[in-house]
Design a protein around this motif. Structure first.
Motif, PDB file in Angstrom:
ATOM      1  N   GLU A  58     -14.150   3.833 -29.665  1.00 33.08           N
ATOM      2  CA  GLU A  58     -14.071   2.590 -30.443  1.00 33.08           C
ATOM      3  C   GLU A  58     -15.470   2.037 -30.716  1.00 33.08           C
ATOM      4  OE1 GLU A  58     -12.386  -0.452 -32.635  1.00 33.08           O
ATOM      5  OE2 GLU A  58     -11.450   1.360 -31.860  1.00 33.08           O
ATOM      6  N   ALA A  59     -16.347   2.094 -29.726  1.00 39.37           N
ATOM      7  CA  ALA A  59     -17.720   1.615 -29.906  1.00 39.37           C
ATOM      8  C   ALA A  59     -18.424   2.404 -31.001  1.00 39.37           C
ATOM      9  CB  ALA A  59     -18.488   1.717 -28.592  1.00 39.37           C
ATOM     10  N   LEU A  60     -18.291   3.717 -30.975  1.00 38.76           N
ATOM     11  CA  LEU A  60     -18.959   4.554 -31.974  1.00 38.76           C
ATOM     12  C   LEU A  60     -18.392   4.325 -33.370  1.00 38.76           C
ATOM     13  CD1 LEU A  60     -19.376   7.806 -29.877  1.00 38.76           C
ATOM     14  CD2 LEU A  60     -21.125   6.099 -30.438  1.00 38.76           C
ATOM     15  N   ARG A  61     -17.082   4.128 -33.483  1.00 42.07           N
ATOM     16  CA  ARG A  61     -16.485   3.816 -34.786  1.00 42.07           C
ATOM     17  C   ARG A  61     -17.012   2.480 -35.313  1.00 42.07           C
ATOM     18  NH1 ARG A  61     -11.685   5.991 -32.478  1.00 42.07           N
ATOM     19  NH2 ARG A  61     -10.973   3.906 -31.953  1.00 42.07           N
ATOM     20  N   THR A  62     -17.104   1.499 -34.432  1.00 40.70           N
ATOM     21  CA  THR A  62     -17.602   0.178 -34.827  1.00 40.70           C
ATOM     22  C   THR A  62     -19.060   0.255 -35.263  1.00 40.70           C
ATOM     23  OG1 THR A  62     -16.057  -0.892 -33.320  1.00 40.70           O
ATOM     24  CG2 THR A  62     -17.932  -2.207 -34.069  1.00 40.70           C
ATOM     25  N   LEU A  63     -19.882   0.977 -34.505  1.00 43.46           N
ATOM     26  CA  LEU A  63     -21.286   1.121 -34.875  1.00 43.46           C
ATOM     27  C   LEU A  63     -21.441   1.845 -36.210  1.00 43.46           C
ATOM     28  CD1 LEU A  63     -22.765   1.905 -31.355  1.00 43.46           C
ATOM     29  CD2 LEU A  63     -23.128  -0.176 -32.718  1.00 43.46           C
ATOM     30  N   ALA A  64     -20.587   2.833 -36.473  1.00 38.51           N
ATOM     31  CA  ALA A  64     -20.625   3.538 -37.755  1.00 38.51           C
ATOM     32  C   ALA A  64     -20.277   2.587 -38.904  1.00 38.51           C
ATOM     33  CB  ALA A  64     -19.678   4.730 -37.733  1.00 38.51           C
ATOM     34  N   LEU A  65     -19.314   1.704 -38.677  1.00 36.02           N
ATOM     35  CA  LEU A  65     -18.967   0.720 -39.711  1.00 36.02           C
ATOM     36  C   LEU A  65     -20.116  -0.245 -39.968  1.00 36.02           C
ATOM     37  CD1 LEU A  65     -15.261  -0.107 -38.808  1.00 36.02           C
ATOM     38  CD2 LEU A  65     -16.099   1.020 -40.872  1.00 36.02           C
ATOM     39  N   PHE A  66     -20.786  -0.694 -38.901  1.00 31.66           N
ATOM     40  CA  PHE A  66     -21.952  -1.567 -39.072  1.00 31.66           C
ATOM     41  C   PHE A  66     -23.034  -0.854 -39.880  1.00 31.66           C
ATOM     42  CE2 PHE A  66     -20.745  -4.147 -35.160  1.00 31.66           C
ATOM     43  CZ  PHE A  66     -20.415  -5.276 -35.896  1.00 31.66           C
ATOM     44  N   ALA A  67     -23.283   0.423 -39.594  1.00 32.06           N
ATOM     45  CA  ALA A  67     -24.288   1.187 -40.326  1.00 32.06           C
ATOM     46  C   ALA A  67     -23.906   1.296 -41.801  1.00 32.06           C
ATOM     47  CB  ALA A  67     -24.457   2.571 -39.703  1.00 32.06           C
ATOM     48  N   GLU A  68     -22.622   1.539 -42.055  1.00 25.00           N
ATOM     49  CA  GLU A  68     -22.141   1.633 -43.430  1.00 25.00           C
ATOM     50  C   GLU A  68     -22.321   0.304 -44.161  1.00 25.00           C
ATOM     51  OE1 GLU A  68     -17.845   2.333 -45.534  1.00 25.00           O
ATOM     52  OE2 GLU A  68     -18.309   3.551 -43.779  1.00 25.00           O
ATOM     53  N   LEU A  69     -22.010  -0.794 -43.492  1.00 23.73           N
ATOM     54  CA  LEU A  69     -22.196  -2.114 -44.099  1.00 23.73           C
ATOM     55  C   LEU A  69     -23.666  -2.386 -44.374  1.00 23.73           C
ATOM     56  CD1 LEU A  69     -19.688  -4.255 -42.025  1.00 23.73           C
ATOM     57  CD2 LEU A  69     -19.547  -3.697 -44.454  1.00 23.73           C
ATOM     58  N   GLY A  70     -24.519  -1.965 -43.466  1.00 19.16           N
ATOM     59  CA  GLY A  70     -25.950  -2.155 -43.659  1.00 19.16           C
ATOM     60  C   GLY A  70     -26.463  -1.405 -44.867  1.00 19.16           C
ATOM     61  N   GLN A  71     -25.971  -0.199 -45.081  1.00 16.05           N
ATOM     62  CA  GLN A  71     -26.380   0.576 -46.245  1.00 16.05           C
ATOM     63  C   GLN A  71     -25.852  -0.054 -47.528  1.00 16.05           C
ATOM     64  OE1 GLN A  71     -25.029   4.541 -45.464  1.00 16.05           O
ATOM     65  NE2 GLN A  71     -26.603   4.925 -43.936  1.00 16.05           N
ATOM     66  N   ALA A  72     -24.658  -0.603 -47.471  1.00 12.89           N
ATOM     67  CA  ALA A  72     -24.069  -1.233 -48.651  1.00 12.89           C
ATOM     68  C   ALA A  72     -24.822  -2.509 -49.021  1.00 12.89           C
ATOM     69  CB  ALA A  72     -22.594  -1.544 -48.402  1.00 12.89           C
ATOM     70  N   ALA A  73     -25.471  -3.144 -48.050  1.00 13.26           N
ATOM     71  CA  ALA A  73     -26.183  -4.392 -48.298  1.00 13.26           C
ATOM     72  C   ALA A  73     -27.532  -4.157 -48.977  1.00 13.26           C
ATOM     73  CB  ALA A  73     -26.382  -5.150 -46.988  1.00 13.26           C
ATOM     74  N   VAL A  74     -28.024  -2.918 -48.971  1.00 11.17           N
ATOM     75  CA  VAL A  74     -29.291  -2.606 -49.616  1.00 11.17           C
ATOM     76  C   VAL A  74     -29.011  -2.333 -51.087  1.00 11.17           C
ATOM     77  CG1 VAL A  74     -31.244  -1.016 -49.677  1.00 11.17           C
ATOM     78  CG2 VAL A  74     -30.203  -1.641 -47.484  1.00 11.17           C
ATOM     79  N   PRO A  75     -29.579  -3.166 -51.966  1.00 12.78           N
ATOM     80  CA  PRO A  75     -29.268  -2.973 -53.384  1.00 12.78           C
ATOM     81  C   PRO A  75     -29.885  -1.688 -53.925  1.00 12.78           C
ATOM     82  CG  PRO A  75     -30.933  -4.678 -53.109  1.00 12.78           C
ATOM     83  CD  PRO A  75     -30.480  -4.263 -51.728  1.00 12.78           C
ATOM     84  N   GLU A  76     -29.182  -1.097 -54.871  1.00 10.77           N
ATOM     85  CA  GLU A  76     -29.697   0.087 -55.556  1.00 10.77           C
ATOM     86  C   GLU A  76     -30.843  -0.339 -56.460  1.00 10.77           C
ATOM     87  OE1 GLU A  76     -28.801   3.352 -55.433  1.00 10.77           O
ATOM     88  OE2 GLU A  76     -27.489   2.862 -53.746  1.00 10.77           O
ATOM     89  N   PRO A  77     -31.871   0.471 -56.572  1.00 11.31           N
ATOM     90  CA  PRO A  77     -32.937   0.127 -57.514  1.00 11.31           C
ATOM     91  C   PRO A  77     -32.409   0.163 -58.944  1.00 11.31           C
ATOM     92  CG  PRO A  77     -33.297   2.326 -56.565  1.00 11.31           C
ATOM     93  CD  PRO A  77     -32.113   1.716 -55.873  1.00 11.31           C
TER      94      PRO A  77
END
Length: 82
Positions: A58-77
């Motif tokens: 569960e911890a690893l799934r949650t951390l993967a979701l946080f990483a995915e959200l972090g990538q989504a928050a970076v705008p595309e050039p």
């Protein structure tokens, strides 16, 4: 808004303290609210306190979701046309 993060315990310290790791960053937290924590366990940490142990999967799934959200928050050039 409050945010609690799953962190892996890497070292037990005196005085109900531990060093935890999340994504390569180490922090010292209190284990006063959680019994029976061992090195390698995942705990949910909020404001410097471990609140509960968490299953590793569960911890690893949650951390993967946080990483995915972090990538989504970076705008595309912007796509510049020639």
């Amino acid at each position: 808004m409050c945010l609690a993060l799953p962190c892996r315990v890497v070292e037990l310290l005196p005085g109900e303290q531990a060093t935890v790791d999340v994504d390569g960053v180490g922090r010292q937290v209190s284990l006063a609210l959680v019994d029976g924590v061992a090195v390698g366990d995942y705990v949910i940490v909020h404001v410097g306190y471990a609140l509960t142990r968490l299953d590793a999967d569960e911890a690893l799934r949650t951390l993967a979701l946080f990483a995915e959200l972090g990538q989504a928050a970076v705008p595309e050039p912007p796509a510049w046309s020639a």
